[in-house]
Write an enzyme that holds these catalytic residues in place. Sequence first.
Site, mmCIF file in Angstrom:
data_model
loop_
_atom_site.group_PDB
_atom_site.id
_atom_site.type_symbol
_atom_site.label_atom_id
_atom_site.label_comp_id
_atom_site.label_asym_id
_atom_site.label_seq_id
_atom_site.Cartn_x
_atom_site.Cartn_y
_atom_site.Cartn_z
ATOM 1 N N CYS A 2 33.901 4.752 15.219
ATOM 2 C CA CYS A 2 33.874 4.011 16.483
ATOM 3 C C CYS A 2 35.273 3.629 16.970
ATOM 4 O O CYS A 2 36.129 3.270 16.174
ATOM 5 C CB CYS A 2 33.070 2.732 16.311
ATOM 6 S SG CYS A 2 31.437 3.028 15.647
ATOM 7 N N TRP A 77 30.058 5.874 17.100
ATOM 8 C CA TRP A 77 29.732 7.019 16.238
ATOM 9 C C TRP A 77 28.499 6.569 15.471
ATOM 10 O O TRP A 77 28.578 5.707 14.596
ATOM 11 C CB TRP A 77 30.899 7.288 15.308
ATOM 12 C CG TRP A 77 30.846 8.595 14.593
ATOM 13 C CD1 TRP A 77 31.215 9.814 15.081
ATOM 14 C CD2 TRP A 77 30.429 8.827 13.249
ATOM 15 N NE1 TRP A 77 31.047 10.776 14.113
ATOM 16 C CE2 TRP A 77 30.566 10.200 12.976
ATOM 17 C CE3 TRP A 77 29.940 7.993 12.242
ATOM 18 C CZ2 TRP A 77 30.245 10.773 11.763
ATOM 19 C CZ3 TRP A 77 29.618 8.555 11.025
ATOM 20 C CH2 TRP A 77 29.770 9.939 10.795
ATOM 21 N N ASN A 103 32.947 -1.837 14.596
ATOM 22 C CA ASN A 103 33.114 -0.608 13.819
ATOM 23 C C ASN A 103 32.864 -0.989 12.363
ATOM 24 O O ASN A 103 33.402 -1.984 11.892
ATOM 25 C CB ASN A 103 34.545 -0.075 13.995
ATOM 26 C CG ASN A 103 34.810 1.165 13.173
ATOM 27 O OD1 ASN A 103 33.874 1.844 12.730
ATOM 28 N ND2 ASN A 103 36.079 1.464 12.940
ATOM 29 N N GLY A 104 32.031 -0.228 11.680
ATOM 30 C CA GLY A 104 31.723 -0.544 10.285
ATOM 31 C C GLY A 104 30.218 -0.612 10.076
ATOM 32 O O GLY A 104 29.459 -0.130 10.920
ATOM 33 N N GLU A 478 42.154 24.632 2.451
ATOM 34 C CA GLU A 478 42.441 23.987 3.734
ATOM 35 C C GLU A 478 42.115 24.948 4.891
ATOM 36 O O GLU A 478 41.575 24.534 5.914
ATOM 37 C CB GLU A 478 43.911 23.542 3.744
ATOM 38 C CG GLU A 478 44.528 23.239 5.098
ATOM 39 C CD GLU A 478 43.917 22.059 5.821
ATOM 40 O OE1 GLU A 478 43.020 21.394 5.264
ATOM 41 O OE2 GLU A 478 44.300 21.829 6.977
ATOM 42 N N HIS A 501 32.559 36.302 -9.447
ATOM 43 C CA HIS A 501 31.489 35.691 -10.242
ATOM 44 C C HIS A 501 30.392 35.112 -9.353
ATOM 45 O O HIS A 501 29.964 33.978 -9.551
ATOM 46 C CB HIS A 501 32.080 34.609 -11.157
ATOM 47 C CG HIS A 501 33.094 35.156 -12.103
ATOM 48 N ND1 HIS A 501 32.754 35.871 -13.234
ATOM 49 C CD2 HIS A 501 34.455 35.142 -12.066
ATOM 50 C CE1 HIS A 501 33.862 36.243 -13.863
ATOM 51 N NE2 HIS A 501 34.894 35.820 -13.175
#
Length: 606
Positions: A2, A77, A103-104, A478, A501
């Site tokens: 957020c 979010w 936020n959280g 990456e 493998h």
Amino acid sequence: MCGIIGITQKNPDNLMEKLYQSLKRLEYRGYDSVGFAVLSQGNSIRISKNKGKVDEVARQTDFSLMKGTTGIGHSRWATHGAPTKENAHPHTDCQGNIAVIHNGIISNFLQLRKELSQKGHIFTSETDTEVVPHLLEDLLKQGKTMKEALFELATILGGAYALVVIYTNEQDTIYCMKKENPLILGITKDESYAASDIPAFLPYTREAVTLRDDELAILQPGKYVIFNVKTKEVVNRKPHRITWTPDAAQKGGFPHFMLKEIHESGQVLRTQLASEIPNIEHIVQAILEADNIITMAAGTAFYASLTTQYLFQQTFGKIVIPTIASEYETVLPIINDNSVVIAVSQSGETIDTIKAVKEAKQKGAKVIAIVNVVGSTITRIADHVVYIQAGPEIGVAATKTYLAQVFAIWRIYHQALIKTNKQTLAQQLQEAIQNVPDEIERIVRNDEAKARDIAKKIQHAQSAFYLGRGINLTTALEGALKLKEISYIHAEAYPAGESKHGPIALIHQNYPIVFIAPNDNTREKIIGNIMEMKARGAYTIGIIEENDQELKQILHQYFEINPKYSKQLQNIPYQIPLHLIAYYTATSKGHDPDYPRNLAKSVTVE
Ligand code: F6R
């Protein structure tokens, strides 16, 4: 995660425009809904919110109806409750006198919600956040001031939060309180800002104050006062000057932040190199004397942290255990006061990494943090901080900060070589360190067109492999993460030897495989791996040493890297073509690489 902005200022004319612009600058954090609230004349709060992008919600908002000098903005979010208008922040109390953005995660919200509902509070969303305005409403009804109510709230709420509150009775005031999630204040003569990240207010001020856990800040235009919520005492903290320029958070003529940031990679390393690492003597000594070295990091930062193992374990025989931060419990039993923890984090606010580092510190470990954002939470926990000096990174997918993290680790290693009198190795590395910014810029310049062509070829693939050996396994990991994050093509990286493998079962005609193939002790084996894959129809792309004629014959496509970097700093220049391939594959497919779906820049929930 957020995005938060709060502004209280003297000028009533441009508040909404600034809230909107600030949220635009936080878009990189990742979000699905947006909301604004303004304290307007006549003691009311005007709110506009909905699911969608900042621009969409701004279009639905009549800015002229939202005039005022104090307001808040939020990009959500979703965690608790789907992305809907109802669940978008701000949330209010029953009377609409208090508006809150958050936020959280409030961990005990279910119990709190039950108790508040029994008292008659009406909830209009599924969020954990909505308990906050209702709790404040109750506390104010008991005759408390907003400040007292927030002190009390801090004893009630579980979990993590960055909270920003406005209240109709206090027209020029913003309250902010934080625990575990970031909040930064920005101050000018006539304005005060609270934000989840610096770019939100960067064009307005570079004077910033970082709020710490368990602190409450009360903002008025041009003024702020901070309290410790436990002692209720005032905390004196002067602003520090942000060195980032407002331009650094703009696209500067590039179509996307990500491409701009790839282009900045060389300069970022040059900037880092211009200053010595503070306390490097102590850092090196701690590493060389440690019983074990544990790295803690997440995502891209984890791949950067792997570099530590290749350097310190192989050259100095130190035990290095790279640990994904969210899995820190597995290494806790071996951490003691002779352990060194190296925490790698761009934001310094990733909750998994914060938790891991805190636990390690409790067990007595010495913490070295490799971080970009000055003053962020991890830097305050650490014993030593190495700033990577990459400037703001807006693209959600890390690029320049990855290289700057890896570079910082190589620089620490270089100092360790000097300290242990490994002069020849140190000298070779010194030369590579000085020249690598130019090499990066050369690669970006020369290889962009080729990356674009390759992207066109692989954009329809369902899946891709990235194979490397030794330190260039980090490059492969990456590279694969970047491709999957922004182009949504499934990509996996393996140690090239491991590809036989199992993974080889997936290979079919035109299956894209990227090989990291420098001219070092891994080369012959990698050639074997390329041949195996080619024999099964794979489309082979190699990152090779310049003029490696044999590999040029074998591969379908290749990028050439100066021989100087085949044995030094390998996983820095070898990464650049992979960042470019990911970027151009995403754009070829019509995706916005700056805001990949479902991802957030700084992950502040577990
Ligand atoms: C990927 C990416 C993430 C972050 C991870 C950790 O491109 O950016 O994987 O690396 O979320 O973030 P920081 O470095 O802020 O701790």
